[in-house]
Design an enzyme around this catalytic site. Structure first.
Site, mmCIF file in Angstrom:
data_model
loop_
_atom_site.group_PDB
_atom_site.id
_atom_site.type_symbol
_atom_site.label_atom_id
_atom_site.label_comp_id
_atom_site.label_asym_id
_atom_site.label_seq_id
_atom_site.Cartn_x
_atom_site.Cartn_y
_atom_site.Cartn_z
ATOM 1 N N ASP A 37 0.820 -1.212 0.000
ATOM 2 C CA ASP A 37 0.000 0.000 0.000
ATOM 3 C C ASP A 37 0.856 1.264 0.000
ATOM 4 O O ASP A 37 1.567 1.535 0.970
ATOM 5 C CB ASP A 37 -0.895 -0.025 1.252
ATOM 6 C CG ASP A 37 -2.088 0.895 1.130
ATOM 7 O OD1 ASP A 37 -2.193 1.612 0.121
ATOM 8 O OD2 ASP A 37 -2.921 0.907 2.045
ATOM 9 N N ASP A 38 0.794 2.022 -1.088
ATOM 10 C CA ASP A 38 1.451 3.335 -1.193
ATOM 11 C C ASP A 38 2.971 3.264 -1.296
ATOM 12 O O ASP A 38 3.647 4.247 -0.987
ATOM 13 C CB ASP A 38 1.089 4.244 -0.013
ATOM 14 C CG ASP A 38 -0.359 4.711 -0.030
ATOM 15 O OD1 ASP A 38 -1.095 4.330 -0.952
ATOM 16 O OD2 ASP A 38 -0.748 5.440 0.900
ATOM 17 N N CYS A 77 -6.360 3.817 -3.684
ATOM 18 C CA CYS A 77 -6.449 2.440 -3.193
ATOM 19 C C CYS A 77 -7.528 1.560 -3.815
ATOM 20 O O CYS A 77 -7.222 0.582 -4.493
ATOM 21 C CB CYS A 77 -6.652 2.450 -1.676
ATOM 22 S SG CYS A 77 -5.282 3.198 -0.758
ATOM 23 N N ARG A 81 -7.300 -1.791 -6.598
ATOM 24 C CA ARG A 81 -7.524 -3.175 -6.182
ATOM 25 C C ARG A 81 -8.585 -3.838 -7.065
ATOM 26 O O ARG A 81 -8.453 -4.995 -7.464
ATOM 27 C CB ARG A 81 -7.935 -3.211 -4.708
ATOM 28 C CG ARG A 81 -6.817 -2.784 -3.817
ATOM 29 C CD ARG A 81 -7.226 -2.364 -2.414
ATOM 30 N NE ARG A 81 -6.103 -1.626 -1.852
ATOM 31 C CZ ARG A 81 -5.059 -2.203 -1.248
ATOM 32 N NH1 ARG A 81 -5.044 -3.511 -1.065
ATOM 33 N NH2 ARG A 81 -4.054 -1.475 -0.804
ATOM 34 N N LYS A 130 -5.110 -6.093 3.624
ATOM 35 C CA LYS A 130 -6.092 -5.027 3.404
ATOM 36 C C LYS A 130 -6.987 -5.332 2.202
ATOM 37 O O LYS A 130 -6.507 -5.493 1.083
ATOM 38 C CB LYS A 130 -5.352 -3.705 3.183
ATOM 39 C CG LYS A 130 -6.243 -2.549 2.746
ATOM 40 C CD LYS A 130 -5.399 -1.308 2.501
ATOM 41 C CE LYS A 130 -6.217 -0.230 1.801
ATOM 42 N NZ LYS A 130 -5.434 0.995 1.559
ATOM 43 N N HIS A 132 -10.381 -3.491 1.335
ATOM 44 C CA HIS A 132 -10.749 -2.151 0.860
ATOM 45 C C HIS A 132 -11.596 -2.143 -0.411
ATOM 46 O O HIS A 132 -11.472 -1.263 -1.267
ATOM 47 C CB HIS A 132 -9.506 -1.286 0.661
ATOM 48 C CG HIS A 132 -9.762 0.158 0.978
ATOM 49 N ND1 HIS A 132 -8.799 1.133 0.911
ATOM 50 C CD2 HIS A 132 -10.890 0.794 1.390
ATOM 51 C CE1 HIS A 132 -9.296 2.296 1.250
ATOM 52 N NE2 HIS A 132 -10.581 2.111 1.544
ATOM 53 N N SER A 155 -8.095 0.884 4.944
ATOM 54 C CA SER A 155 -6.795 1.460 5.289
ATOM 55 C C SER A 155 -6.624 1.619 6.793
ATOM 56 O O SER A 155 -7.595 1.747 7.543
ATOM 57 C CB SER A 155 -6.629 2.828 4.618
ATOM 58 O OG SER A 155 -6.711 2.716 3.213
ATOM 59 N N HIS A 209 1.407 2.674 3.842
ATOM 60 C CA HIS A 209 0.348 3.665 4.046
ATOM 61 C C HIS A 209 0.478 4.247 5.452
ATOM 62 O O HIS A 209 0.808 3.540 6.398
ATOM 63 C CB HIS A 209 -1.007 2.974 3.873
ATOM 64 C CG HIS A 209 -2.190 3.891 3.830
ATOM 65 N ND1 HIS A 209 -2.659 4.552 4.943
ATOM 66 C CD2 HIS A 209 -3.018 4.230 2.805
ATOM 67 C CE1 HIS A 209 -3.725 5.261 4.610
ATOM 68 N NE2 HIS A 209 -3.959 5.091 3.306
ATOM 69 N N ASP A 261 -0.105 -0.595 -4.933
ATOM 70 C CA ASP A 261 -1.424 -0.181 -5.414
ATOM 71 C C ASP A 261 -1.440 1.208 -6.037
ATOM 72 O O ASP A 261 -2.390 1.570 -6.729
ATOM 73 C CB ASP A 261 -2.465 -0.272 -4.291
ATOM 74 C CG ASP A 261 -2.224 0.713 -3.152
ATOM 75 O OD1 ASP A 261 -1.115 1.263 -3.051
ATOM 76 O OD2 ASP A 261 -3.159 0.910 -2.339
ATOM 77 N N ASN A 262 -0.431 2.004 -5.801
ATOM 78 C CA ASN A 262 -0.302 3.332 -6.418
ATOM 79 C C ASN A 262 1.022 3.932 -5.982
ATOM 80 O O ASN A 262 1.802 3.299 -5.272
ATOM 81 C CB ASN A 262 -1.467 4.270 -6.043
ATOM 82 C CG ASN A 262 -1.849 4.252 -4.592
ATOM 83 O OD1 ASN A 262 -2.932 3.804 -4.216
ATOM 84 N ND2 ASN A 262 -0.953 4.728 -3.725
ATOM 85 N N LYS A 277 0.906 9.745 -5.310
ATOM 86 C CA LYS A 277 -0.433 9.183 -5.164
ATOM 87 C C LYS A 277 -1.495 10.261 -5.403
ATOM 88 O O LYS A 277 -1.409 11.361 -4.887
ATOM 89 C CB LYS A 277 -0.591 8.612 -3.752
ATOM 90 C CG LYS A 277 -1.980 8.104 -3.430
ATOM 91 C CD LYS A 277 -2.042 7.571 -2.015
ATOM 92 C CE LYS A 277 -3.436 7.069 -1.650
ATOM 93 N NZ LYS A 277 -3.477 6.490 -0.291
#
Length: 449
Positions: A37-38, A77, A81, A130, A132, A155, A209, A261-262, A277
């Site tokens: 994540d991130d 996010c 996904r 996660k 989400h 998150s 994240h 994811d980004n 992001k």
């Protein structure tokens, strides 16, 4: 001829598309997909980071293939996904925006995920981390193809932040300092329990994240502050998974995929790419992509062709001998040859969405950007000075508009914008308020079934 030589010939024919794994073949590879994540493109040492050490993440690339022009399916996010799991651009999935603890929507149950196809093909499917993509029964991971789930609904900056096994809440007071380690230990148990048959593990860690967490013993281990300590803790977790594959002698026939994811949020590095992001520049979408499969991928390979997370769905579906759904548009393409033969991209164009809007489109050289942000104000270029065209071959940092010098390319990409928006504009949705209205329940609403 040895058994290994025969196996290599088989895999070469398979990678070339001349044969496919039968649906019940015992030799079908295990698949582990890390989706963090991130994490920015520049946050791993394999991509030149001098302040953060990621030896285990790097191993996936040095022992496999590194893709340098790989994009997430969105710049935030939830849409990214949905895109990864379905092989479809976010507007087609109904998940164009981030879900919140008060949201009553998620990934529709009629969407088909990688997990559903692999499960039908005889794989044991598990998810850790996660989700989400909605926190009601119809959206929950165990209703989207996963046999098992240990993780959280969204998150780690959202509340209530509870840990679930299946649909059962197992703790309301997560110690986030130990969360990555807990996920890693669960992954080890999953792999040990399913070593005799093919499995798919979707491992979606919550970090880096923010807020950032790591064990007290990891404080100060990196030269990149708390962010670096968090990433190095994440790297430890990846190492535990690689180690159990080696201990159980599953390494050669296991595909290990690592991506994000980004782009990075408030900290982290997007490498040489402009933006972060949420941005519509490459830094918002371009992410690390490393793939290891010793049976079929030559170690130390690099592929510099463009691809996107939407490509994992058709690649993995084809890889296990299953068929793609014929009742919907699958935007992704099979990129197996990019992994095994340094093949060219199967895409003529890639599209980048920001919420409901088509934000950019690129081909193998040019990228047309349709919107950007000035502080908190979204600037729709088409209503002002017009879209901007970047030549990624000479200007990969997207600094200089060449639209006036390249009218033919400008027109060609604008024509693609018209075609795609004709498909996606009718799919626009309203995500509802970002802040919870009074009286609306927060968090997962799940039945006992």
């Amino acid at each position: 001829m040895t058994v290994r030589e025969i196996g290599c010939i088989f895999l070469a024919l398979f990678a070339a598309g001349m044969i496919a794994f039968p649906a019940n073949a015992a030799q079908r590879p295990n698949i582990i997909l890390f989706f963090v994540d991130d994490l920015g493109w520049g946050d791993i040492s394999l991509h030149g980071n001098q302040l953060i050490k990621t030896p285990n993440i790097d191993r996936i690339g040095t022992e496999g293939v590194t893709m340098t022009q790989f994009y997430s399916g969105s710049n935030v996010c939830s849409p990214s996904r949905a895109a990864l799991l379905t092989g479809r651009y976010p507007p087609r999935t109904g998940v164009q925006f981030v879900t919140f603890p008060h949201s009553d929507w998620g990934l529709p149950s009629n969407e088909i995920t990688i997990a559903e196809v692999l499960k039908e093909s005889g794989y044991t499917t598990g998810m850790i981390g996660k989700w989400h993509l909605g926190h009601r029964d119809e959206f929950w991971p165990t209703n989207q193809g996963f046999d098992s789930f240990l993780g959280v609904a969204y998150s780690n900056d959202m509340k209530p932040f509870d840990l679930y096994r299946g649909k059962s809440k197992i703790t309301t007071s997560i110690d986030q300092k130990q969360l990555s380690d807990r996920y890693a230990n669960e992954a080890v148990k999953f792999i040990e329990a399913n070593r005799e048959s093919p499995f798919f593990l979707f491992y979606a860690d919550n970090f880096p994240h923010r807020p950032l967490f790591f064990p007290d013993s990891s404080a100060g281990r990196s030269r990149a502050g708390d962010y670096g300590d968090t990433v190095e803790t994440l790297d430890d977790a990846v190492g535990k998974v690689l180690d159990v594959l080696e201990r159980l002698k599953l390494t050669d026939n296991s595909i290990v995929i690592f991506t994000s994811d980004n782009g990075p949020w408030f900290q982290g590095s997007s490498g040489p790419w402009r933006g972060r992001k949420g941005d519509t520049y490459d830094g918002g979408y371009r992410v690390p992509m490393l793939v290891r499969w010793p049976d079929a991928i030559r170690g130390g390979s690099t592929n510099s062709e463009m691809a996107m997370a939407i490509d994992l769905f058709p690649t993995l579906v084809n890889l296990v001998g299953a068929s793609l759904p014929k009742d919907r548009i699958i935007d992704g393409r099979n990129i197996l040859k990019m992994w095994t033969q340094n093949g060219q991209t199967p895409h003529e164009y890639l599209y980048f969405f920001d919420g409901n809007d088509l934000a950019a489109v690129r081909d193998t050289r040019f990228k047309l950007q349709l919107k950007d942000y000035y502080r908190t104000f979204a600037v729709p270029f088409r209503a002002y000075a017009g879209p901007r065209l970047f030549d990624l071959r000479t200007d990969p940092q997207e600094q200089y508009d060449v639209s006036m010098r390249r009218p033919a390319e400008m027109k060609r990409l604008l024509d693609q914008v018209k075609k795609m928006t004709a498909q996606t504009d009718p799919l626009k949705s309203d995500p509802g308020p970002t802040m919870p209205p009074a009286g609306v329940p927060l968090g997962p609403i799940l039945s006992d079934r």
